[in-house]
Design a protein around this motif. Structure first.
Motif, PDB file in Angstrom:
ATOM      1  N   GLY A  14       0.747  -1.295  -0.121  1.00 32.53           N
ATOM      2  CA  GLY A  14      -0.064  -0.070   0.034  1.00 32.53           C
ATOM      3  C   GLY A  14       0.726   1.336  -0.026  1.00 32.53           C
ATOM      4  N   GLU A  15       2.199   1.049   0.209  1.00 33.64           N
ATOM      5  CA  GLU A  15       3.093   2.296  -0.027  1.00 33.64           C
ATOM      6  C   GLU A  15       3.642   2.363  -1.115  1.00 33.64           C
ATOM      7  N   GLY A  16       3.230   3.505  -1.830  1.00 33.14           N
ATOM      8  CA  GLY A  16       4.054   3.960  -3.060  1.00 33.14           C
ATOM      9  C   GLY A  16       3.540   3.041  -4.371  1.00 33.14           C
ATOM     10  N   TRP A  17       4.415   3.092  -5.361  1.00 35.59           N
ATOM     11  CA  TRP A  17       3.904   2.288  -6.624  1.00 35.59           C
ATOM     12  C   TRP A  17       5.047   1.475  -7.235  1.00 35.59           C
ATOM     13  N   ALA A  18       4.523   0.660  -8.098  1.00 37.57           N
ATOM     14  CA  ALA A  18       5.404  -0.140  -8.665  1.00 37.57           C
ATOM     15  C   ALA A  18       5.029  -0.250 -10.136  1.00 37.57           C
ATOM     16  N   VAL A  19       6.141  -1.037 -11.162  1.00 35.87           N
ATOM     17  CA  VAL A  19       5.768  -1.037 -12.478  1.00 35.87           C
ATOM     18  C   VAL A  19       5.810  -2.519 -12.844  1.00 35.87           C
ATOM     19  N   GLU A  20       4.927  -3.034 -13.734  1.00 35.79           N
ATOM     20  CA  GLU A  20       5.304  -4.465 -14.050  1.00 35.79           C
ATOM     21  C   GLU A  20       5.243  -4.435 -15.535  1.00 35.79           C
ATOM     22  N   MET A  21       6.172  -5.391 -16.027  1.00 37.94           N
ATOM     23  CA  MET A  21       6.247  -5.731 -17.416  1.00 37.94           C
ATOM     24  C   MET A  21       5.962  -6.953 -17.824  1.00 37.94           C
ATOM     25  N   ILE A  22       4.959  -6.999 -18.685  1.00 36.78           N
ATOM     26  CA  ILE A  22       4.444  -8.456 -19.203  1.00 36.78           C
ATOM     27  C   ILE A  22       4.813  -8.517 -20.435  1.00 36.78           C
ATOM     28  N   LYS A  23       5.289  -9.786 -20.964  1.00 37.11           N
ATOM     29  CA  LYS A  23       5.553  -9.885 -22.437  1.00 37.11           C
ATOM     30  C   LYS A  23       4.159 -10.564 -22.864  1.00 37.11           C
ATOM     31  N   GLU A  24       3.920 -10.099 -24.319  1.00 33.80           N
ATOM     32  CA  GLU A  24       2.787 -10.675 -24.771  1.00 33.80           C
ATOM     33  C   GLU A  24       2.677 -12.173 -24.722  1.00 33.80           C
ATOM     34  N   GLY A  25       1.461 -12.631 -24.443  1.00 23.81           N
ATOM     35  CA  GLY A  25       1.211 -14.157 -24.584  1.00 23.81           C
ATOM     36  C   GLY A  25       1.803 -14.802 -23.101  1.00 23.81           C
ATOM     37  N   GLU A  26       2.367 -14.136 -21.971  1.00 20.26           N
ATOM     38  CA  GLU A  26       2.837 -14.506 -20.946  1.00 20.26           C
ATOM     39  C   GLU A  26       1.825 -14.363 -19.697  1.00 20.26           C
TER      40      GLU A  26
END
Length: 168
Positions: free
Chosen positions: A39-51
């Motif tokens: 709940g503290e702050g932000w994250a970024v997620e990277m998802i490859k197409e099809g995964e």
């Protein structure tokens, strides 16, 4: 069908790029800014197409208001794609190294490269123990347990035993 019809169909099949402050989709990758699990702050997620799972999840910078995340931009997206691609490449290299091993032995007949290739099949896991001469010509190949340990000692013993299947 005209040439224009064909072009319109192929363009329609291409995924549309999305460039939103918290979601970018382009070149087979999706970057999504998400709230951290704690709940503290932000994250970024990277998802490859099809995964199904993200290739990369990392911290994301707060915006100027110190409440909302900084919006994604082309530079950040390109950096994230490069980083996530590198993570996947290293993972593939690690898996390859885990399943493919080789040792070179100096035998009386010359240098012999002994390889162990593990086949992690769900129903029939096994490994292939192989030997090649200095010219890359295969001298022998036998099926062994996926738990077979390739060492200088086990490779030399296999060569000395005329390439008979170990344990047979």
């Amino acid at each position: 069908m005209t040439a224009n019809d064909s072009n319109e169909e192929s363009e329609a099949e291409l995924p549309t790029a999305v460039n939103e402050p918290r979601l970018w989709i382009n070149n087979g990758w999706t970057a999504r800014v998400i709230k951290n699990e704690d709940g503290e702050g932000w994250a970024v997620e990277m998802i490859k197409e099809g995964e199904a799972e993200p290739a990369l999840v990392g911290p994301w910078t707060m915006g100027r208001d110190k409440k909302n995340p900084k919006p994604l931009d082309v530079s950040a997206f390109n950096t994230l794609v490069k980083t996530a691609s590198e993570v996947l490449r290293r993972h593939e290299q690690q898996l390859y190294a885990q399943y493919h091993k080789s040792i070179t032995i100096d035998a009386p007949s010359g240098r012999i490269k002994v390889t162990l290739d593990i086949v992690p099949d769900e129903y029939d896991p096994h490994a292939l123990l192989g030997a090649c001469d200095d010219f890359g010509e295969q001298m022998a190949q036998v099926r062994v347990s996926p738990g077979f340990k390739l060492t200088m000692s086990s490779a030399s013993a296999w060569i000395d035993n005329d390439f008979r299947r170990p344990g047979a």
